[in-house]
Design an enzyme around this catalytic site. Structure first.
Site, PDB file in Angstrom:
ATOM      1  N   LYS A 110      -5.139  29.686  37.749  1.00 23.56           N
ATOM      2  CA  LYS A 110      -6.265  30.349  38.424  1.00 23.56           C
ATOM      3  C   LYS A 110      -7.436  30.491  37.440  1.00 23.56           C
ATOM      4  O   LYS A 110      -7.621  29.622  36.595  1.00 23.56           O
ATOM      5  CB  LYS A 110      -5.796  31.674  39.009  1.00 23.56           C
ATOM      6  CG  LYS A 110      -4.536  31.482  39.887  1.00 23.56           C
ATOM      7  CD  LYS A 110      -4.183  32.642  40.730  1.00 23.56           C
ATOM      8  CE  LYS A 110      -2.955  32.289  41.562  1.00 23.56           C
ATOM      9  NZ  LYS A 110      -2.547  33.347  42.473  1.00 23.56           N
TER      10      LYS A 110
ATOM     11  N   GLY B  27       0.947  37.374  43.765  1.00 22.19           N
ATOM     12  CA  GLY B  27       0.442  38.373  42.825  1.00 22.19           C
ATOM     13  C   GLY B  27       0.844  39.800  43.163  1.00 22.19           C
ATOM     14  O   GLY B  27       0.323  40.752  42.603  1.00 22.19           O
TER      15      GLY B  27
ATOM     16  N   GLY C 289       2.008  31.394  39.615  1.00 20.20           N
ATOM     17  CA  GLY C 289       0.731  31.949  39.168  1.00 20.20           C
ATOM     18  C   GLY C 289       0.913  32.709  37.865  1.00 20.20           C
ATOM     19  O   GLY C 289       1.073  32.124  36.796  1.00 20.20           O
ATOM     20  N   GLY C 290       0.938  34.035  37.961  1.00 22.08           N
ATOM     21  CA  GLY C 290       0.964  34.915  36.786  1.00 22.08           C
ATOM     22  C   GLY C 290       1.977  34.521  35.719  1.00 22.08           C
ATOM     23  O   GLY C 290       1.658  34.511  34.520  1.00 22.08           O
TER      24      GLY C 290
HETATM   25  P1  13P Z   1       1.822  34.544  41.576  1.00 17.77           P
HETATM   26  O1  13P Z   1       2.958  33.730  41.003  1.00 17.77           O
HETATM   27  O2  13P Z   1       1.018  35.252  40.533  1.00 17.77           O
HETATM   28  O3  13P Z   1       2.300  35.450  42.678  1.00 17.77           O
HETATM   29  O4  13P Z   1       0.794  33.504  42.245  1.00 17.77           O
HETATM   30  C1  13P Z   1       1.276  32.541  43.112  1.00 17.77           C
HETATM   31  C2  13P Z   1       0.208  31.559  43.392  1.00 17.77           C
HETATM   32  O5  13P Z   1      -0.782  31.853  44.034  1.00 17.77           O
HETATM   33  C3  13P Z   1       0.354  30.208  42.827  1.00 17.77           C
HETATM   34  O6  13P Z   1      -0.572  29.338  43.365  1.00 17.77           O
END
Ligand code: 13P
Length: 250
Positions: free
Chosen positions: A11, A172, A233-234
């Site tokens: 991101k 998230g 993501g994170g």
């Molecule tokens: P998280 O793993 O932070 O929940 O984010 C998922 C995501 O949007 C991956 O594209």
């Protein structure tokens, strides 16, 4: 057998120097992993990361692109530019782009077509919001997204297509869909693919789960029959944690 894909969506995080450092840290940690590994940094990091990841098992992807090749589209990046620097993958239709930048299925469809035409591997994201899930609409929403985003692909080679099911309420938030729920929706997406592109292609296409994936829950998710990997993501922003996800089977 579908080879698992573990992709990190960074991101809007990590500057160029931080991104290079993260990939350098990651390289020895994931050596010999059986999964296909992808990292998707911001646009400005792509060139450096393609170089840093050379001769490693890490592929590099963008988080978005426009569907035209070139021209008067201020602020946009086209598949031509991504290919030119050696980018292999592109995330398309992420829920954050749908929510904040008002992308809809018809625009995302044009991007999927353009990515395939330029031999980029699209990671197409679909998934319902909490409101839609609570209203019992999850399957209808996902079905409409899959059909809307995968129109007009008849003459295209779909071997490169990757899909990610990311329920918006699990992104998230620390809330992961149960592995059974995720498996059910992903199996449903595969059925939509049978209708759209036939049994063989549907059986070959990798469909990932995304939404609060961590090293502590990846094993359970990967044990499910339909889940072919994760879009993270994170937890992809930390080399040790991400390597734990990549090496889910070790
Ligand atoms: P998280 O793993 O932070 O929940 O984010 C998922 C995501 O949007 C991956 O594209």
């Amino acid at each position: 057998m579908r080879r698992p894909v573990i992709a990190g969506n960074w991101k809007m995080n990590k500057t160029v120097s931080e991104a290079v450092k993260l990939v350098e840290e990651l390289k020895p940690l994931i050596e010999g992993a059986s999964a296909e590994v992808v990292v998707c940094p911001t646009f400005v990091c792509l060139n450096d990361l393609v170089k840093t990841s050379k001769n490693s098992n890490i592929g590099v992807g963008a988080q978005n692109m426009y569907y035209k090749d070139s021209g008067a589209y201020t602020g946009e990046i086209s598949p031509v530019f991504l290919k030119d620097i050696g980018v292999e993958y592109v995330i398309l239709g992420h829920s954050e782009r749908r929510q904040y930048f008002k992308e809809d299925d018809s625009e995302i469809n044009k991007k999927v077509v353009a990515a395939l035409d330029h031999k980029l591997k699209p990671i197409l994201c679909v998934g319902e919001t909490l409101k839609q899930r609570e209203a019992g609409e999850a399957f209808d929403v996902v079905s409409a997204q899959v059909k809307g985003c995968l129109k007009d692909l008849e003459s295209r080679n779909l071997d490169d297509l990757i899909i990610a099911y990311e329920p918006v309420w699990a992104i998230g938030t620390g809330k992961t869909a149960t592995s059974r729920d995720a498996n059910e929706v992903i199996g449903f997406i595969r059925k939509q693919l049978v209708e759209l592109c036939g049994n063989d292609m549907a059986e070959k296409t990798r469909i990932l789960y995304g939404g609060s994936v961590k090293s502590s829950n990846i094993k359970e998710l990967m044990n499910m029959s339909e889940i072919d990997g994760a879009l993270v993501g994170g937890a992809s922003l930390d080399a040790k944690e991400f390597s734990g996800i990549v090496k889910f089977n070790l």
